[in-house]
Design an enzyme around this catalytic site. Structure first.
Site: not given
Length: 821
Positions: A79, A82
């Site tokens: 991600c 992230c």
């Protein structure tokens, strides 16, 4: 995938117009997702980040029934959001590192196959998701999610404090009280608490400074911190507080004093309070005094200035690095050899040492760069390092002498401190000298630590930091600042560890007392570093002209010690060679003990006469030596010593010449057939080996048997080693008078060796008792051979006499028959 990335940060409501900005955002998420998909099992955090990694095996034991509150980030390594948030989470872990007994940080990678089930159990549907687990939680459902959490360290820190203040019972046992203190509590504080210092931080109701400092001092003893609001008028008026925030030290009996800091902010308060007398980390002994350190360390304590760098530390680091750490690698090959070349190259360019040390580094670097092979042995490297070639004014002091890097105990600081100091100096020197490569020093440090640094875990931590951000360095100034910031990161991680010296606590360096301009605060009173001032401070602190040379040996002493070391090593090598020669001679001495004893007696007598004589001489005699022996000037006196005679030995030589027997010159020794094993051939072979051995001995001088007054020419004979198997006799073969004129130089050298062999045999026969008449025949004959020869000669004489008498008698008989009528 794009929607999942966005669920944790924003909600879609109604129809939305897709703009170019949205397209760029989704494209970024897609790129990050494809890039990190293969690394799902690796994760975004390592052991160096001080974040607990959660796995299916440890998730329940860490999160449930824990004595500390735990903040957990659930993320997916593919991600993009992230990935972007991970540096903030790492910074948060470093920022609240001292809060660990009360609250800790953890993370779980939900993209890993083994973690997906656990993430589903926690109800994770989007990334990143942060949940706060209270202390002594019994069920995973009790965790509280941070909704719309801030993306900065300060906001996350305040969120954690809010959760701690609202913590339900039971309260985390290690967490101090965070509510404001009252005047009644302060008045009775010392009756119920045994501490040396009480710090009161006066602030407004919305300020978090008091609670942050309270948690910062959580792991320290002999001090307590309490927050006092400006509405507590009794204490405010008693202490005459006029500024908020401000910090006062309160003592028993109502005595107080204001804590003086440059800026009224959290980091400045924490720096100052940790440095108060008697304040130590929990579970660690207080810093011992200098007198005690003098008696407990291996070396006496050396007083030093903490604001200066010492050359003794840098040279000690070089000694340990090049002589101790590298010595663990017997052979250096491949990438390790490249790392060593880079390391020594940087040292030769930028090490600001004394002339003898820089000369040595340049010599070693030149030798290394000329090595074209894929590997080198450390023994060869050490020969150059020890200056075996004896170049003038070239040496590296042997041994360590720590000054600025000395520790209160022998196993604290020292070499790790020296490595950091060395590379700080090298980066500053590269900056001051205007290097063309901004990564030259840092790359050399990275590769050296990876290949040779003894602490493998430390090397892994450094490699993690380098792989994370080293490529972002693009200027020499950023190289200096990068190494400084990573050093502070390591200090943060090791603060409170067993390797921390209590006398030298690991702080964020430089402290406000050392460089006040390096520390500034933002508008929200959040601390930040002034990088320009930090760079200026580092260039001054590690500059070559500010390095102190105290406690160093004089260069002449270093050079003399090096010569003594080389002499002792040479003696050790010679002793080893002598021992090896003795080992090789051992089989002969065991097979022929009596012969070995005679050789030993001969050697001892020769040692007494030739005491003080120099080492071994070459076996081969050059043409000049032969010509010198034959072509001596006619007007030279006979008593003048020859070229090989030693002064003071003429008398001894004359005594020997008085009873020297003439030897047979020019004997050629034929190779002995291997199938001849009778006693006579064995004895001859032994005498041949012993003669050659003594000719090569270190105590045997090359000599010539030719005299200045040559005798009348006479025929010469060669000794053939083809022995009669029945009698053990040797055949003499005539040799022409112009033998030396026809043979080559190699033949003349062998002739010289045989002359030496004859001389040794004669000398051995002269020293024997009762056997002087044997000297003429001691060229390879045993006593059995001589006795057998005498017997044969006697039998031959008897046979000849018998034949003579027989024929004489027969002749008389014939004459008598002829005379008859």
């Amino acid at each position: 995938m794009a929607r999942r990335c966005g669920r944790a940060t924003s909600r879609f409501s109604g129809d939305r117009r897709i703009t170019p900005g949205h397209i760029r955002t989704w494209t970024t998420c897609l790129c990050f997702g494809l890039f990190y998909a293969s690394a799902a099992g690796v994760g975004l955090y390592s052991a160096s980040d001080q974040i607990l990694p959660l796995t299916p095996e440890n998730v329940n034991s860490l999160l449930l029934n824990s004595t500390a509150a735990i903040l957990v980030e659930f993320y997916a390594s593919w991600c993009g959001h992230c990935v972007a948030f991970s540096p903030v989470y790492k910074s948060l872990a470093r920022d609240i590192k001292e809060w660990k007994p009360a609250v800790d940080l953890a993370a779980m990678d939900c993209a890993a196959n083994e973690n997906r089930k656990a993430c589903r159990n926690f109800g994770i549907t989007g990334y990143p998701t942060i949940k706060f687990f209270y202390a002594y939680s019994n069920d995973t459902s009790e965790a509280q999610a941070f909704k719309g959490f801030p993306r900065d360290v300060r906001g996350l820190r305040h969120k954690i404090i809010d959760k701690l203040e609202a913590h339900r019972e039971p309260w985390p046992p290690a967490c101090p009280p965070l509510e404001p203190a009252s005047q009644a509590e302060i008045d009775s504080f010392f009756e119920t608490n045994n501490v040396q210092h009480l710090a009161l931080i006066f602030e407004g109701g919305k300020s978090y400074i008091g609670r942050e400092v309270t948690l910062d001092l959580l792991q320290f003893e002999n001090i307590a911190v309490r927050r006092v609001l400006r509405t507590e008028e009794g204490l405010v008026s008693r202490l005459s507080v006029t500024e908020f925030p401000s910090c006062y030290l309160y003592y028993p009996g109502g005595n107080f004093t204001r804590l003086r800091v440059n800026i009224e902010a959290r980091s400045f308060y924490s720096y100052a309070l940790k440095g108060l007398p008697g304040v130590v980390r929990s579970g660690r002994p207080p810093p011992i005094s200098i007198d005690v350190r003098t008696n407990t360390t291996e070396e006496p304590w050396r007083p030093f200035n903490r604001s200066r760098v010492y050359m003794a530390d840098l040279e000690s680091t070089l000694h340990y690095s090049l002589r101790v750490e590298l010595a663990a690698h017997t052979v250096i090959r491949g990438e390790d050899l490249v790392s060593l070349k880079e390391y020594v190259s940087v040292l030769s360019k930028y090490f600001p040492g004394r002339q003898i040390v820089t000369n040595l580094l340049k010599s070693v670097n030149s030798w290394l760069q000329n090595q074209t092979g894929d590997e080198i042995s450390y023994d060869a490297f050490r020969e150059v390092l020890e200056n075996s070639a004896q170049f003038p004014d070239t040496a590296l002091p042997d041994g360590v002498r720590w000054v600025g890097c000395q520790g209160s105990l022998p196993y604290l600081r020292r070499y790790p401190c020296g490595v950091w100091t060395l590379f700080h100096v090298l980066t500053v020197q590269a900056k001051n000298n205007g290097s063309s490569d901004s990564l030259e020093v840092l790359t050399a440090m990275r590769h050296y630590v990876h290949s040779f640094f003894g602490c493998s875990e430390c090397a892994d931590h450094f490699e993690n930091m380098a792989s994370e951000s080293l490529l972002s360095v693009n200027t020499l100034s950023s190289a200096v600042l990068w190494l400084w910031s990573r050093h502070n990161r390591v200090n943060n991680r090791l603060a409170g560890a067993l390797s921390e010296d209590p006398h030298f606590p690991k702080i964020q360096w430089p402290s406000p007392e050392m460089c006040s301009s390096c520390h500034v605060v933002k508008e929200n009173r959040e601390h930040r570093w002034n990088n320009e001032e930090v760079l200026s401070f580092l260039r001054s602190y590690f500059s070559a002209n500010r390095i102190l040379t105290d406690y160093l040996d004089d260069e002449s002493q270093v050079l003399s010690k090096q010569k003594e070391k080389q002499a002792s090593q040479q003696k050790a090598v010679e002793a080893q060679r002598h021992l090896e020669r003795k080992v090789r001679e051992a089989p002969d001495s065991m097979a022929h003990p009596q012969l070995q004893l005679n050789v030993q007696e001969e050697t001892e007598e020769e040692e007494e006469e030739d005491e003080g004589e120099e080492g071994p001489q070459d076996e081969d005699v050059t043409d000049e030596e032969e010509e010198g022996g034959e072509g001596a000037a006619p007007d030279e006196k006979p008593s003048e010593p020859t070229s090989w005679a030693k002064p003071g030995m003429e008398v001894g030589r004359g005594r020997r010449q008085a009873h020297r027997r003439p030897s047979i010159v020019g004997m050629r020794i034929r190779a002995l057939q291997e199938d001849i094993v009778d006693l006579d051939s064995f004895v001859n072979q032994h005498y041949k080996a012993k003669a050659l051995e003594m000719a090569a001995s270190s105590r045997f001088k090359q000599r010539t048997l030719q005299r200045k007054e040559e005798p009348e020419p006479r025929p010469m004979f060669g000794l053939g080693m083809q022995l009669d198997t029945g009698l053990g006799m040797a055949g003499l073969q005539p040799i022409e008078e112009d033998f030396k004129m026809d043979v080559g130089q190699k033949a003349r050298k062998r002739l010289k060796k045989r002359d030496l062999t004859d001389e040794y045999s004669l000398q051995e026969a002269e020293l024997s008792h009762g056997g002087r008449w044997m000297s003429l025949l001691s060229i390879g004959f045993s006593k059995v051979d001589v006795s057998l020869c005498v017997i044969l000669y006697f039998l031959s004489s008897v046979c000849l006499l018998t034949m003579y008498l027989f024929f004489k008698t027969r002749l008389r008989l014939r004459r008598a028959k002829v005379a008859l009528p």
